[in-house]
Write a protein that holds these residues in place. Structure first.
Motif: not given
Length: 50
Positions: A17-25
Motif C-alpha cells: 500500500g505504499h506509494a513510490s515516485p514514478v521518476s526522480d524528475v
C-alpha cells in the motif's frame, strides 16, 4: 493520498500500500500536483528538491 492527487507521478504498491515516485524528475506539467501531494502527505514523506 499522493497517488490519488498526482497519479502520473506516484504508483501505489498493491502489496504493502505504499506509494513510490514514478521518476526522480518531475515533469513541469506535473509540478503543481506533486507539490500538492507533498503538502497533503500525512507522513510528510515527500521531499521536493530544486
Amino acid at each position: 493520498m499522493c497517488s490519488m492527487i498526482a497519479p502520473d507521478s506516484f504508483v501505489l504498491d498493491d502489496v504493502d500500500g505504499h506509494a513510490s515516485p514514478v521518476s526522480d524528475v518531475v515533469p513541469a506539467d506535473q509540478a503543481d500536483a506533486v507539490r500538492e501531494a507533498a503538502h497533503s502527505c500525512p507522513e510528510q514523506a515527500i521531499v521536493i528538491e530544486d
